[in-house]
Enzyme design. Structure first.
Site, short mmCIF file in Angstrom:
data_model
loop_
_atom_site.label_atom_id
_atom_site.label_comp_id
_atom_site.label_asym_id
_atom_site.label_seq_id
_atom_site.Cartn_x
_atom_site.Cartn_y
_atom_site.Cartn_z
N LYS A 150 7.17 11.26 0.23
CA LYS A 150 6.79 10.59 1.48
C LYS A 150 8.01 9.94 2.13
O LYS A 150 8.26 10.10 3.33
CB LYS A 150 5.73 9.52 1.18
CG LYS A 150 5.44 8.59 2.35
CD LYS A 150 4.89 7.25 1.88
CE LYS A 150 5.83 6.51 0.98
NZ LYS A 150 5.62 5.08 0.85
N THR A 200 6.33 0.88 1.93
CA THR A 200 7.35 1.69 2.63
C THR A 200 6.60 2.62 3.56
O THR A 200 5.88 3.52 3.11
CB THR A 200 8.17 2.53 1.63
OG1 THR A 200 8.75 1.66 0.67
CG2 THR A 200 9.26 3.30 2.35
N LEU A 253 0.84 -1.20 0.00
CA LEU A 253 0.00 0.00 0.00
C LEU A 253 0.88 1.26 0.00
O LEU A 253 2.07 1.19 0.28
CB LEU A 253 -0.92 -0.01 1.23
CG LEU A 253 -1.81 -1.26 1.37
CD1 LEU A 253 -2.68 -1.13 2.62
CD2 LEU A 253 -2.69 -1.46 0.14
N PRO A 254 0.27 2.42 -0.28
CA PRO A 254 1.10 3.63 -0.42
C PRO A 254 1.84 4.06 0.85
O PRO A 254 3.06 4.25 0.81
CB PRO A 254 0.09 4.71 -0.85
CG PRO A 254 -1.06 3.96 -1.44
CD PRO A 254 -1.12 2.66 -0.71
N LYS A 261 15.21 0.83 4.48
CA LYS A 261 14.59 1.32 3.24
C LYS A 261 14.67 2.85 3.12
O LYS A 261 14.97 3.39 2.06
CB LYS A 261 13.13 0.84 3.20
CG LYS A 261 12.29 1.41 2.09
CD LYS A 261 12.72 0.95 0.72
CE LYS A 261 11.92 1.67 -0.36
NZ LYS A 261 12.45 1.44 -1.69
P1 NAD Z 1 0.62 2.63 -6.18
O1 NAD Z 1 -0.01 3.92 -5.77
O2 NAD Z 1 0.82 2.32 -7.62
O3 NAD Z 1 -0.20 1.39 -5.55
C1 NAD Z 1 -0.79 1.37 -4.30
C2 NAD Z 1 -2.14 0.69 -4.44
O4 NAD Z 1 -2.73 0.51 -3.14
C3 NAD Z 1 -3.15 1.51 -5.26
O5 NAD Z 1 -3.58 0.74 -6.37
C4 NAD Z 1 -4.28 1.80 -4.28
O6 NAD Z 1 -5.56 1.79 -4.89
C5 NAD Z 1 -4.13 0.65 -3.31
N1 NAD Z 1 -4.73 0.83 -2.00
C6 NAD Z 1 -4.62 1.87 -1.14
N2 NAD Z 1 -5.29 1.61 0.01
C7 NAD Z 1 -5.82 0.37 -0.12
C8 NAD Z 1 -6.62 -0.46 0.72
N3 NAD Z 1 -6.98 -0.07 1.94
N4 NAD Z 1 -6.97 -1.67 0.25
C9 NAD Z 1 -6.61 -2.08 -0.98
N5 NAD Z 1 -5.85 -1.34 -1.83
C10 NAD Z 1 -5.48 -0.13 -1.40
O7 NAD Z 1 2.00 2.55 -5.38
P2 NAD Z 1 3.24 1.61 -5.69
O8 NAD Z 1 4.16 2.33 -6.61
O9 NAD Z 1 2.77 0.23 -6.04
O10 NAD Z 1 3.94 1.62 -4.25
C11 NAD Z 1 3.46 0.83 -3.17
C12 NAD Z 1 4.44 0.95 -2.02
O11 NAD Z 1 5.73 0.46 -2.47
C13 NAD Z 1 4.68 2.37 -1.51
O12 NAD Z 1 4.84 2.36 -0.13
C14 NAD Z 1 5.97 2.79 -2.22
O13 NAD Z 1 6.66 3.78 -1.48
C15 NAD Z 1 6.70 1.47 -2.28
N6 NAD Z 1 7.69 1.32 -3.37
C16 NAD Z 1 7.38 1.70 -4.64
C17 NAD Z 1 8.33 1.54 -5.65
C18 NAD Z 1 8.05 1.95 -7.09
O14 NAD Z 1 9.01 1.96 -7.89
N7 NAD Z 1 6.81 2.25 -7.46
C19 NAD Z 1 9.58 0.97 -5.36
C20 NAD Z 1 9.84 0.56 -4.06
C21 NAD Z 1 8.88 0.75 -3.07
#
Ligand code: NAD
Length: 297
Positions: A248, A98, A64-65, A173
């Site tokens: 964030k 994260t 999740l975000p 991280k």
């Molecule tokens: P994203 O915004 O693409 O995906 C997050 C998903 O969570 C969204 O689809 C949203 O609808 C869903 N969501 C939110 N609340 C929810 C709930 N209660 N129930 C179900 N679904 C819910 O974000 P992302 O890029 O996939 O990143 C996710 C996490 O990974 C973050 O914490 C980010 O910091 C971390 N991260 C991202 C990357 C990257 O390259 N994108 C790399 C490493 C770490």
């Protein structure tokens, strides 16, 4: 194995698909209908609610975000019971979002009180790594719980590190992402300077990549459009790792630095530059678009 997977975004979607392709029975859920539809079309079973993914699940994974989403999901919000009250004792929970180390510890403590093992297992490697199954996992929790998780983590990642107790994965991280945020700005700055002097960004990138300026941003994630076919920069900065997510993470690093009285001057400056970039309307673009802040439009 029966796996509940909550959060099918840029990272979670491909991670869930890798478990599905490895033969596990994955039940996925995301609040976004578009995300659910996308992965249903790829053959993933989609549940109606987060709680509905739990049916028979031996492992629960979330991606999740931010902290508030993870706390609301597991611990509840507005009087609603969180998943920790619904997950069967003995189940293993792996949260790969994260978030603040303090939030991870809160969820781990609530889990422990009900006999549910919780690991914080944030990742590095970007969406490319999520798709290829080559992520790096930084795990906080007990060694025994990590060993239970390892066979699944190996289907999604290539490197698995035990950082320490609950919350330690998150601390590792944010140290990494503070460095990445700084490196992306430095890389953008150097490329913009070269281009302003008439250099070909492809040639300059190759020179720096093989010189002492070489780094991950140059190697895997070039911020200049057209230099690297696969980087978000060459796709209009769509997908990838959002500016607001980097913002964030840099905020988490600064909060943490304040708590332990650490000096992180470049981390603070980087947070402010991404904040300005987000305020200029670029929060949803990949974080490498910070180049726009440093280059003539
Ligand atoms: P994203 O915004 O693409 O995906 C997050 C998903 O969570 C969204 O689809 C949203 O609808 C869903 N969501 C939110 N609340 C929810 C709930 N209660 N129930 C179900 N679904 C819910 O974000 P992302 O890029 O996939 O990143 C996710 C996490 O990974 C973050 O914490 C980010 O910091 C971390 N991260 C991202 C990357 C990257 O390259 N994108 C790399 C490493 C770490």
């Amino acid at each position: 194995m029966k796996i509940a997977f909550i959060g099918l975004g840029n990272m979670g979607g491909p991670m869930a698909m890798n478990l599905h392709k490895a033969g596990h029975q994955v039940s996925g859920f995301d609040l976004s209908e578009a995300a659910c539809k996308k992965y249903a079309a790829d053959g993933l079973a989609i549940a109606e609610t987060a709680a509905a993914t739990l049916d028979g699940a031996e492992v629960v994974i979330s991606m999740l975000p931010a902290s508030q989403h993870v706390e609301a999901l597991y611990l509840g919000r507005n009087g609603e019971e969180g998943l920790i009250g619904k997950i069967a004792p003995g189940t293993l929970v792996i949260d790969s979002s994260t978030i603040a180390a303090a939030s991870s510890r809160k969820v781990a403590e609530a889990g422990a009180a009900r006999g549910i093992a919780v690991l914080d297992a944030p990742v590095s490697g970007g969406t490319g790594g999520a798709i290829a199954g080559t992520l790096t996992f930084m795990v906080g929790g007990s060694t025994a719980d990590l060993e239970r998780a390892r066979p699944l983590l190996e289907k999604m990642g290539a490197n698995i590190f035990h950082a320490g107790d609950a919350g330690a994965g998150q601390t590792a991280k944010i140290c990494n992402n503070m460095l990445l945020g700084i490196l992306m700005i430095g890389t953008s700055e150097a490329l913009a300077l070269g281009v302003a002097n008439g250099l070909d960004p492809k040639v300059l990138s190759e020179i720096m990549r093989r010189s002492s300026g070489g780094n991950w941003a140059l190697e895997k994630y070039n911020p200049m459009p057209g230099v690297m076919e696969t980087s978000p920069a060459s796709k209009g900065y769509a997908g990838g790792f959002g500016t607001d997510l980097m913002l964030k993470d840099l905020g988490l690093a600064q909060e943490n630095a304040a708590a332990v009285k650490a000096a992180t001057p470049l981390g603070g400056l980087a947070r402010n530059l991404y904040a300005a970039h987000s305020l200029a309307g670029h929060g949803a673009l990949d974080f490498s678009s910070v180049l726009k802040l440093l280059q003539k439009g």
